[in-house]
Design a protein around this motif. Structure first.
Motif, short mmCIF file in Angstrom:
data_model
loop_
_atom_site.label_atom_id
_atom_site.label_comp_id
_atom_site.label_asym_id
_atom_site.label_seq_id
_atom_site.Cartn_x
_atom_site.Cartn_y
_atom_site.Cartn_z
N SER A 29 0.83 -1.22 0.00
CA SER A 29 0.00 0.00 0.00
C SER A 29 0.87 1.26 0.00
N LYS A 30 2.11 1.16 0.42
CA LYS A 30 3.04 2.32 0.42
C LYS A 30 4.17 2.07 -0.57
N LEU A 31 3.87 1.32 -1.60
CA LEU A 31 4.84 0.99 -2.65
C LEU A 31 6.14 0.44 -2.07
N SER A 33 7.86 1.22 0.39
CA SER A 33 8.89 2.16 0.87
C SER A 33 9.45 1.60 2.19
N ARG A 65 1.94 -3.09 -6.90
CA ARG A 65 2.27 -2.42 -8.17
C ARG A 65 3.61 -1.70 -8.14
N ALA A 69 9.69 2.29 -3.13
CA ALA A 69 9.73 3.75 -3.33
C ALA A 69 10.77 4.41 -2.44
N GLY A 70 11.80 3.63 -2.08
CA GLY A 70 12.88 4.22 -1.28
C GLY A 70 12.48 4.42 0.17
N GLN A 71 13.13 5.36 0.79
CA GLN A 71 12.85 5.64 2.20
C GLN A 71 11.37 5.96 2.43
N ASP A 72 10.79 5.38 3.49
CA ASP A 72 9.44 5.77 3.89
C ASP A 72 9.51 7.20 4.44
N LEU A 73 8.98 8.12 3.66
CA LEU A 73 9.14 9.54 4.01
C LEU A 73 8.30 9.95 5.21
N ARG A 76 10.24 10.58 8.13
CA ARG A 76 11.15 11.73 8.07
C ARG A 76 10.43 13.04 8.38
N LEU A 83 20.82 12.04 8.47
CA LEU A 83 20.87 11.20 7.27
C LEU A 83 22.22 10.50 7.12
N SER A 86 21.68 7.41 8.94
CA SER A 86 20.76 6.54 8.21
C SER A 86 21.50 5.79 7.10
N ALA A 116 16.09 5.28 -3.23
CA ALA A 116 16.98 4.17 -2.91
C ALA A 116 16.39 2.84 -3.39
N ASP A 147 21.66 8.16 -3.61
CA ASP A 147 22.49 7.41 -2.68
C ASP A 147 22.38 5.92 -2.94
O1 T3D Z 1 16.09 9.48 4.64
C1 T3D Z 1 17.14 8.90 4.60
O2 T3D Z 1 17.46 8.02 5.40
C2 T3D Z 1 18.07 9.21 3.47
C3 T3D Z 1 17.95 8.19 2.43
C4 T3D Z 1 17.06 8.33 1.46
C5 T3D Z 1 16.82 7.28 0.46
C6 T3D Z 1 15.64 7.59 -0.39
O3 T3D Z 1 15.10 6.65 -0.94
S1 T3D Z 1 15.10 9.19 -0.58
C7 T3D Z 1 13.81 9.07 -1.79
C8 T3D Z 1 12.51 8.66 -1.17
N1 T3D Z 1 11.52 8.30 -2.15
C9 T3D Z 1 10.85 9.19 -2.89
O4 T3D Z 1 11.09 10.37 -2.82
C10 T3D Z 1 9.76 8.67 -3.77
C11 T3D Z 1 8.42 9.10 -3.23
N2 T3D Z 1 7.35 8.52 -4.01
C12 T3D Z 1 6.99 8.99 -5.22
O5 T3D Z 1 7.58 9.89 -5.77
C13 T3D Z 1 5.80 8.35 -5.86
O6 T3D Z 1 5.08 7.67 -4.90
C14 T3D Z 1 6.17 7.36 -6.98
C15 T3D Z 1 6.72 8.12 -8.19
C16 T3D Z 1 7.21 6.32 -6.50
C17 T3D Z 1 4.91 6.58 -7.44
O7 T3D Z 1 3.89 7.51 -7.71
P1 T3D Z 1 2.37 7.01 -7.85
O8 T3D Z 1 1.57 8.20 -8.27
O9 T3D Z 1 2.34 5.81 -8.72
O10 T3D Z 1 1.96 6.50 -6.39
P2 T3D Z 1 1.58 7.40 -5.12
O11 T3D Z 1 0.12 7.69 -5.12
O12 T3D Z 1 2.49 8.56 -5.01
O13 T3D Z 1 1.93 6.40 -3.92
C18 T3D Z 1 1.04 5.37 -3.51
C19 T3D Z 1 1.05 5.34 -2.00
O14 T3D Z 1 2.37 5.06 -1.54
C20 T3D Z 1 0.67 6.69 -1.39
O15 T3D Z 1 0.05 6.42 -0.15
P3 T3D Z 1 -1.52 6.78 0.06
O16 T3D Z 1 -1.68 8.24 -0.20
O17 T3D Z 1 -2.24 5.95 -0.97
O18 T3D Z 1 -1.80 6.36 1.46
C21 T3D Z 1 2.03 7.33 -1.14
O19 T3D Z 1 2.01 8.29 -0.13
C22 T3D Z 1 2.82 6.10 -0.70
N3 T3D Z 1 4.27 6.31 -0.90
C23 T3D Z 1 4.93 6.31 -2.07
N4 T3D Z 1 6.22 6.54 -1.85
C24 T3D Z 1 6.37 6.67 -0.53
C25 T3D Z 1 5.12 6.53 0.09
N5 T3D Z 1 4.95 6.63 1.41
C26 T3D Z 1 6.05 6.88 2.15
N6 T3D Z 1 7.28 7.02 1.62
C27 T3D Z 1 7.48 6.93 0.30
N7 T3D Z 1 8.74 7.02 -0.19
#
Ligand code: T3D
Length: 265
Positions: A29-31, A33, A65, A69-73, A76, A83, A86, A116, A147
């Motif tokens: 549900s949170k891809l 993350s 699907r 999606a990397g770190q659960d934001l 944060r 970081l 982390s 990530a 990273d």
């Molecule tokens: O912090 C540290 O420790 C440093 C290290 C960092 C490493 C990293 O990975 S930083 C990068 C973190 N990731 C992102 O920035 C990606 C965030 N997500 C997105 O940009 C989009 O979700 C996607 C492009 C991957 C997919 O988009 P879409 O439109 O297909 O899906 P969505 O509607 O955005 O996401 C579906 C659900 O997953 C949604 O939840 P909801 O509203 O249905 O309850 C969304 O909030 C959740 N979700 C997606 N990515 C994350 C997430 N929840 C928490 N963290 C996420 N990264």
């Protein structure tokens, strides 16, 4: 009972009789993350894969699907987190666990891989991607730097200009482009992903595991070695491979005009 408990775990582990350890990210549900809890489980499972001789190959995939999606934001919120810590304690050890594992790691990329999550997929030895999957170096969209090895791997895979573009623009790379560019090994129809990745994992599970581990070492080292250094390294690694039972079996099978039965020893 174990199935029900497992279903609630955000990372699942399953070892088949054929030596395939399947690690499944399970927070669809949170891809998928990554949470603190998931890092704990991933560390545990990769350590088991490293130490358990029954494991001949790792298949990393995810439910739903998205791949990851990397770190659960949501962890944060407030921005208080360090970081450096982390990356030092969680992301870097995970990438090292994959790249340093002396066994092949296959990533079955079932959907979007962002941040990530994308870097982790790229750290695997093989990526088979579903046609609908895409890879996004999403970091710049939240003001971060790529990273988990992305700035090292990407220029080597796709060249510096493309690496800079996908990183700075956080531009999604569709699976088919990712294959053309050399980020992934193969693309298949979405409904073929499971079968295609299992066939590959099975093939690798029947292979010369020790030699695969040594190959990973050689490929990792070549990035920083001169040709001379690499020739020396190949000599040392070949000595080790030549001492395995699989090598003896390979020679025996070749001379006997039969298929080798490698035991991974
Ligand atoms: O912090 C540290 O420790 C440093 C290290 C960092 C490493 C990293 O990975 S930083 C990068 C973190 N990731 C992102 O920035 C990606 C965030 N997500 C997105 O940009 C989009 O979700 C996607 C492009 C991957 C997919 O988009 P879409 O439109 O297909 O899906 P969505 O509607 O955005 O996401 C579906 C659900 O997953 C949604 O939840 P909801 O509203 O249905 O309850 C969304 O909030 C959740 N979700 C997606 N990515 C994350 C997430 N929840 C928490 N963290 C996420 N990264």
């Amino acid at each position: 009972m174990p199935d029900e408990k497992q279903e609630q775990e955000p990372v699942l582990f399953e070892l088949s009789g054929e030596g395939i350890a399947k690690i499944t990210l399970n927070r669809p549900s949170k891809l998928n993350s990554l949470t603190l809890r998931m890092f704990g489980l991933l560390a545990e499972h990769f350590e088991r894969c490293r130490t358990d001789d029954e494991v001949r190959v790792v298949l990393l995939t995810a439910r739903g699907r998205g791949f990851c999606a990397g770190q659960d934001l949501s962890e944060r919120e407030g921005g208080e987190i360090d970081l450096y810590e982390s990356l030092e304690k969680r992301y870097n050890p995970l990438v090292r666990a994959i790249t340093g594992l002396p066994k092949p790691v296959v990533c079955a990329l079932n959907g979007v891989a962002a941040g990530a999550g994308c870097s982790i997929a790229l750290a695997c030895d093989f990526v088979i991607a579903a046609k609908s999957a895409k890879l996004i170096q999403a970091f710049s969209a939240i003001g971060l730097v790529p990273d988990s090895g992305a700035t090292w791997m990407l220029p080597r895979m796709i060249g510096l200009p493309r690496a800079k573009a996908v990183a700075m623009l956080a531009a999604p790379v569709e699976a088919e482009y990712a294959a053309k560019w050399g980020m992934v090994w193969k693309v298949c129809d979405d409904d073929q992903l499971q079968e295609a990745s299992c066939v590959l994992a099975q093939m690798l599970a029947e292979g010369p595991t020790v030699a695969y581990g040594l190959m990973k070492k050689a490929f990792l080292a070549q990035a920083d070695n001169t040709l001379d250094e690499q020739l020396d390294l190949e000599r040392d690694l070949q000595k080790l491979a030549g001492e395995t039972r699989d090598y003896a079996e390979g020679i025996d099978a070749f001379l006997g005009k039969r298929k080798p039965k490698f035991k991974g020893k």
